[in-house]
Design an enzyme around this catalytic site. Structure first.
Site, PDB file in Angstrom:
ATOM      1  N   HIS A   1      51.307  73.282  84.053  1.00  0.00           N
ATOM      2  CA  HIS A   1      51.415  73.593  85.472  1.00  0.00           C
ATOM      3  C   HIS A   1      50.067  73.739  86.177  1.00  0.00           C
ATOM      4  O   HIS A   1      50.029  73.777  87.408  1.00  0.00           O
ATOM      5  CB  HIS A   1      52.229  74.879  85.665  1.00  0.00           C
ATOM      6  CG  HIS A   1      53.678  74.721  85.321  1.00  0.00           C
ATOM      7  ND1 HIS A   1      54.527  73.901  86.036  1.00  0.00           N
ATOM      8  CD2 HIS A   1      54.431  75.262  84.339  1.00  0.00           C
ATOM      9  CE1 HIS A   1      55.743  73.946  85.506  1.00  0.00           C
ATOM     10  NE2 HIS A   1      55.710  74.760  84.477  1.00  0.00           N
TER      11      HIS A   1
ATOM     12  N   ARG B   1      48.294  74.447  76.168  1.00  0.00           N
ATOM     13  CA  ARG B   1      49.683  74.052  76.416  1.00  0.00           C
ATOM     14  C   ARG B   1      49.709  72.623  76.927  1.00  0.00           C
ATOM     15  O   ARG B   1      49.006  72.265  77.872  1.00  0.00           O
ATOM     16  CB  ARG B   1      50.361  74.972  77.426  1.00  0.00           C
ATOM     17  CG  ARG B   1      51.804  74.531  77.688  1.00  0.00           C
ATOM     18  CD  ARG B   1      52.677  75.608  78.253  1.00  0.00           C
ATOM     19  NE  ARG B   1      52.413  75.884  79.660  1.00  0.00           N
ATOM     20  CZ  ARG B   1      53.274  76.552  80.445  1.00  0.00           C
ATOM     21  NH1 ARG B   1      54.412  77.007  79.936  1.00  0.00           N
ATOM     22  NH2 ARG B   1      52.972  76.788  81.705  1.00  0.00           N
TER      23      ARG B   1
ATOM     24  N   ASP C   1      42.260  65.616  68.905  1.00  0.00           N
ATOM     25  CA  ASP C   1      40.978  64.962  68.674  1.00  0.00           C
ATOM     26  C   ASP C   1      39.832  65.641  69.431  1.00  0.00           C
ATOM     27  O   ASP C   1      38.685  65.638  68.957  1.00  0.00           O
ATOM     28  CB  ASP C   1      41.048  63.488  69.056  1.00  0.00           C
ATOM     29  CG  ASP C   1      41.681  62.619  67.970  1.00  0.00           C
ATOM     30  OD1 ASP C   1      41.997  63.154  66.896  1.00  0.00           O
ATOM     31  OD2 ASP C   1      41.847  61.409  68.202  1.00  0.00           O
TER      32      ASP C   1
ATOM     33  N   GLU D   1      62.970  77.734  76.224  1.00  0.00           N
ATOM     34  CA  GLU D   1      63.061  78.186  77.614  1.00  0.00           C
ATOM     35  C   GLU D   1      64.247  77.565  78.347  1.00  0.00           C
ATOM     36  O   GLU D   1      64.205  77.377  79.564  1.00  0.00           O
ATOM     37  CB  GLU D   1      61.755  77.876  78.345  1.00  0.00           C
ATOM     38  CG  GLU D   1      61.216  76.479  78.136  1.00  0.00           C
ATOM     39  CD  GLU D   1      59.823  76.275  78.700  1.00  0.00           C
ATOM     40  OE1 GLU D   1      59.389  77.110  79.527  1.00  0.00           O
ATOM     41  OE2 GLU D   1      59.176  75.287  78.334  1.00  0.00           O
TER      42      GLU D   1
ATOM     43  N   ASP E   1      61.573  79.835  83.276  1.00  0.00           N
ATOM     44  CA  ASP E   1      62.426  78.662  83.092  1.00  0.00           C
ATOM     45  C   ASP E   1      63.774  79.047  82.490  1.00  0.00           C
ATOM     46  O   ASP E   1      64.811  78.488  82.862  1.00  0.00           O
ATOM     47  CB  ASP E   1      61.728  77.639  82.202  1.00  0.00           C
ATOM     48  CG  ASP E   1      60.801  76.726  82.978  1.00  0.00           C
ATOM     49  OD1 ASP E   1      61.273  76.088  83.936  1.00  0.00           O
ATOM     50  OD2 ASP E   1      59.605  76.667  82.652  1.00  0.00           O
TER      51      ASP E   1
END
Length: 266
Positions: free
Chosen positions: A48, A73, A87, A152, A178
């Protein structure tokens, strides 16, 4: 050169609660400021917040000298993006909206090299290997990687036991906002029906031997979830903290001002 140890993954094996801060500004400068404040972990939000792979890299580099452990996240479950984030040196990933054991298993494969997964080899191009400076990285990388899956949604809760049982899933994270809207109580994660489902996920995680985390910027919420057994809790959001402090500061000079409280809705 040795592979950097994953301090966050090691901390999840301890009994004490790990308190975290949500980083949403999307800049290395802001992330570094947050990393100096003593939180156990820092969530770099790629879902977000306005983040890209380069901006996540800048934040990982900025917080590297400090004790605060970075958690990244992802925006989704795309294995190509997961490969890129690993990576550039992310060792702990939190993945949103996991609703089945099959999805969790696919995420585990995305984080592991063949024959146990599908992660591509970056070799000398990858910061994770310290540009081929870490001996035996390909064989041992999984030991220092940590996968957190977010539960969620109603379907995620229904499948929480199977999700938590997946080998390679290290922790489960509940998304109250959520989950509340998915259950039909938008903006009300404190509703008894939502709280019942959160408690169920926490219990399922504990039964599976997996650490459970949650976002709880309100102090009473955080203490409640800690008492229920959550082992890692994000107790603040950098953007919200700035806004609250700015409003409070202005309020000192005006008789009437807007009151700002930590949001329960993120």
């Amino acid at each position: 050169m040795q592979m950097p140890p994953n301090a966050f993954k090691a901390a999840l094996t301890r009994a004490d609660t790990q308190f975290g801060l949500w980083a949403g500004f999307g800049t290395g400068y802001a992330a570094e400021i947050c990393a100096t404040t003593g939180y156990d972990w820092l969530l770099i939000d790629g879902e977000h917040a306005p983040n890209s792979v380069p901006s996540v890299l800048a934040q990982l580099q900025a917080v590297a000298p400090y004790d605060t452990a970075p958690v990244v996240r992802t925006v989704n479950q795309d294995p190509a993006l997961i490969k890129q984030l690993l990576d550039i040196g992310a060792q702990t990933l939190m993945v949103p909206m996991v609703e089945s054991a099959e999805q969790a298993e696919a995420l585990v494969r995305a984080m592991r090299y063949p024959p146990h997964g599908i992660r591509g080899v970056g070799g000398g191009l990858a910061r994770a290997t310290r540009w081929d400076g870490v001996a035996d990285y390909l064989a041992n990388a999984h030991q220092e990687l940590c996968l957190i899956v977010q539960v969620e949604s109603r379907l995620g809760v229904e499948n929480a036991e199977a999700i938590a049982a997946v080998e390679g899933v290290d922790a489960v994270f509940v998304g109250p906002a959520d989950l509340s809207i998915n259950l039909g109580y938008p903006g009300d994660p404190g509703h008894p029906a939502v709280q019942e489902q959160i408690a169920h996920v926490i219990g399922v995680g504990q039964a599976a031997g997996k650490a459970v985390g949650i976002l709880a910027p309100q102090e009473d919420d955080a203490r409640h979830y800690a008492s229920q057994g959550c082992r890692f809790i994000a107790v603040g959001i950098d953007i919200s903290l700035l806004r609250q402090a700015a409003i409070a500061n202005l309020g000192r000079y005006r008789e009437q001002g807007e009151a700002a409280a930590p949001s329960r809705l993120y």
